[in-house]
Design an enzyme around this catalytic site. Structure first.
Site, PDB file in Angstrom:
ATOM      1  N   SER A 582      84.670 -52.732 155.383  1.00 22.19           N
ATOM      2  CA  SER A 582      85.748 -53.397 156.111  1.00 22.19           C
ATOM      3  C   SER A 582      86.700 -54.050 155.140  1.00 22.19           C
ATOM      4  CB  SER A 582      85.183 -54.460 157.066  1.00 22.19           C
ATOM      5  OG  SER A 582      86.222 -55.242 157.625  1.00 22.19           O
ATOM      6  N   TYR A 595      80.069 -62.345 159.416  1.00 19.33           N
ATOM      7  CA  TYR A 595      80.507 -60.949 159.342  1.00 19.33           C
ATOM      8  C   TYR A 595      81.147 -60.642 157.994  1.00 19.33           C
ATOM      9  CZ  TYR A 595      83.046 -56.660 160.558  1.00 19.33           C
ATOM     10  OH  TYR A 595      83.545 -55.384 160.581  1.00 19.33           O
TER      11      TYR A 595
END
Length: 705
Positions: A582, A595
């Site tokens: 990501s 996260y």
């Protein structure tokens, strides 16, 4: 007797309602009959056999009536035959070729002349078997390769058995390579035996016929039924089948465990020249043969029917392993297997050198196609899954033939020279040269975690489109079933299999990789895509939030990669690991401690793996997407709400918000991430590892350098 509709050994599938709708259209009835025959693998093999009909057509050149033969063209399969798969030729022109035929040594040149006999310019290219149908006068003809018939045709006393069994109503033509001359031999056999209902071809197959499509269909079923019934009556009369059992099979679960453990090793050896896909079967017929006392005598003899050994090579490789042998010591296992493969390759090279002609094509891949593991099962390896599966089916057919021939007489294989002349036939070589160029991922097996939706599904779809086979998986069984249905509409049964996979479960990971090994032979590409997202302020994060993020994203990536590398090392053919990470691995943002830090751990774990696995030719690379909202499961529920709240927009405004903040002002879709993954494995970046491709529309703060 004609009209009998009850059969024990074949399937009667004729439907009068369907056939009546086709009445008067002989070509449609030919296709219907062909599809029925091809649907019963006891009658013919995949891609094998051919059928024909002769009809009166109006010649477009002169307006006069002329007889045209419609016959299955080169390639194709009876079970799925359509009109586009038929060749239509002038019968009289085919007969006129007899005037210029100069003998067997010029036979191959006749094939090119078939094109000058074509009636329908849009029809399929004529096959080598065209004259076999043309020179027999019947309106409808079936040429099939039923195991029961070939068992008689491959028996030492096959000619006498055929004459006795059918009271002279089935003729016999000794083995001869298909072609123009064999067509003349069939016609001569009919002339010498007027009134016969068919002809048995030594070691090859069966010709049957009728005045109508239905009569031909029934004649075929009746003849094959008589062959099969005769074999059944004789099983055991000479003693135990295949000399009796030498060893016992492992139980089914243990067989599958052994198969999964050894398949990647076998695949690696079979892929020494070209990457191969595997297929495994522990069919009862296979086990009966490979566990028998006669295995060592019969297996080296090879197959009899040309259709069989063109798919399976002349003979299989038999492993000298014990069924329950411990396979965990890879070095010891390879030390045991390496000499077997080397001996097989040397034997194949000797076969080629002994039998080759001055104009023979160069030797092909010397590795085995079929590998037999007594007590466990049969493996087949080929350029794609369908070819491997069909090779296994053909060798099962060959086992059936050997079983039947041994029951009634003695099995005889084709002489090595005759086998070579078929395998390295210049016409077969020309057919191979005409085959389309393989797709970039042909021969590759891919496992994408979380491939039932969103990014994972897009990656799996892209890879299959480019030639790979895939193991679809997800921890959500309902979602996985929906994905399987979607893929079933896009691809064939040979392109993918499914398995439930929760990346936090060691048992699920083992089961998934075992499924890939059993169904395809191993794994070449692992894409760690499974994920979830939790967006909360620091004070709201719980231990449970933290643990599941790290268990799925970091530990899941680690465990799946670990198992994938284990399989790749067994294969010793290199491989690829792609981790879908990501932008958040590099960019700090609010409400994202769990996260974002897990994504950073994924990224650095990728670097560490790349550094460690280079010596194994295993490349580890990263794709960093951002804001893949559409079709993504992580955007269902609170994540989207959390991100919207963090940025002060509504959830409906998120796609536009994310696009506006990119340099390219683009919304990112799952297929965009799939394309980046494909770039890594397509062959263009084969010498790249430890790299990152950003798929985020351009986020300057996420630039690696």
């Amino acid at each position: 007797m004609p009209g009998v509709k009850v059969f024990k050994h074949v399937n009667y599938l004729w439907d009068d309602v369907v056939a009546d709708k086709l009445a008067g259209d002989e070509v449609s009835l030919l296709i219907y009959r062909s599809n029925l025959l091809g649907a019963d693998l006891r009658l013919t093999n995949y891609g094998g056999g051919n059928t024909s009909c002769k009809v009166i057509e109006t010649d477009p050149l002169n307006g006069e009536e002329t007889e045209v033969m419609w016959v299955k063209g080169s390639g194709g399969d009876l079970g799925s035959l359509k009109k586009s798969g038929l060749a239509a030729l002038y019968t009289d022109k085919l007969h006129s070729l007899k005037k210029i035929y100069r003998g067997v040594e010029f036979e191959d040149k006749m094939v090119g002349l078939f094109d000058h006999c074509i009636f329908d310019p849009d029809s399929k290219a004529p096959s080598i078997d065209t004259p076999l149908h043309a020179f027999l006068p019947f309106k409808h003809i079936d040429h099939l390769h039923p195991d029961a018939a070939i068992a008689i045709a491959a028996a030492k006393d096959g000619k006498q058995i055929t004459h006795s069994l059918f009271n002279g109503t089935i003729g016999w033509v000794d083995w001869q390579r298909p072609g123009f001359d064999l067509g003349l031999k069939l016609a001569a056999c009919l002339n010498e035996n007027p009134g016969i209902r068919g002809i048995m071809l030594g070691s090859h197959g069966l010709f049957t016929w009728g005045d109508t499509a239905y009569e031909s269909y029934m004649n075929t079923l009746e003849v094959v039924e008589m062959c099969a019934d005769y074999l059944e009556q004789n099983y055991g009369k000479k003693g135990p089948v295949f000399g009796g059992q030498r060893i016992q099979s492992l139980d089914v679960q243990k067989r599958r465990e052994q198969a999964a453990a050894i398949a990647p090793v076998l695949r690696g050896y079979c892929s020494s020249e070209t990457l191969m896909i595997g297929h495994f079967t522990d069919d009862a017929r296979v086990l009966e043969f490979i566990n028998s006392k006669d295995l060592e005598r019969l297996a080296p003899m090879g197959t009899s029917c040309p259709d069989h050994f063109l798919r399976t090579k002349i003979s299989p490789l038999v492993l000298n392993l014990q069924p329950g042998q411990d396979l965990s010591d890879l070095a010891a296992l390879k030390q045991q297997l390496a000499p077997l493969f080397e001996k097989y390759r040397e034997g194949y090279a000797a076969y080629y050198d002994t039998c080759k002609h001055p104009n023979s094509p160069a030797i092909r891949d010397a590795n085995p196609v079929v590998i037999l593991y007594p007590g466990v099962g049969m493996f087949a390896f080929a350029k794609n899954k369908q070819t491997a599966r069909v090779a296994a089916e053909f060798y099962t057919n060959a086992i059936n033939v050997m079983k039947g021939a041994e029951a009634i007489s003695t099995y005889t294989a084709l002489p090595r020279q005759e086998a070579f002349n078929i395998e390295y036939w210049l016409l077969e070589e020309a057919k191979l040269q005409r085959m389309p160029k393989p797709k970039p991922l042909t021969g590759k097996v891919v496992l994408v975690t979380g491939s039932a939706g969103g990014i994972g599904k897009a990656i799996a779809r892209k890879f299959i489109e480019e030639g790979a086979v895939a193991l679809l998986n997800d921890n959500d069984v309902e979602r996985l079933n929906r994905a399987a249905a979607d893929f079933g509409n896009l691809f064939t049964k040979d392109d993918f299999v499914t398995a439930r996979l929760d990346v936090t479960s060691d048992a699920d990971i083992q089961t998934a990789f075992d499924a890939a090994c059993i169904n395809f032979g191993g794994v070449d590409i692992v894409v760690n895509c499974a994920g979830l997202s939790i967006s909360k302020p620091l004070e709201d994060h719980t231990d449970a939030d933290w643990d599941i993020l790290y268990d799925v994203l970091v530990k899941g990536q680690f465990k799946v990669t670990q198992k994938g590398v284990e399989v790749m090392r067994k294969q010793n053919t290199g491989g690829d690991v792609i981790n879908i990470v990501s932008k958040n691995a590099l960019v700090s943002g609010p409400n994202n401690a769990g996260y974002g830090s897990a994504k950073a751990a994924q990224l650095h774990l990728s670097r560490l793996n790349a550094a460690e696995l280079g010596a194994d030719k295993i490349r580890v690379n990263v794709v960093n997407p951002d804001a893949v909202i559409f079709e993504s499961k992580i955007w269902e529920g609170s994540w989207a709400e959390g991100r919207a709240k963090a940025y002060g927009v509504s959830t409906q405004e998120l796609p536009a918000y994310y696009a506006r903040r990119t340099l390219l002002n683009e919304i990112i879709l799952p297929k965009d991430v799939a394309l980046a993954c494909f770039a890594f494995v397509s062959g263009l970046l084969g010498k790249s590892t430890g790299n990152i491709i950003n798929v985020d529309g351009g986020v300057a703060t996420a630039f690696v350098r």
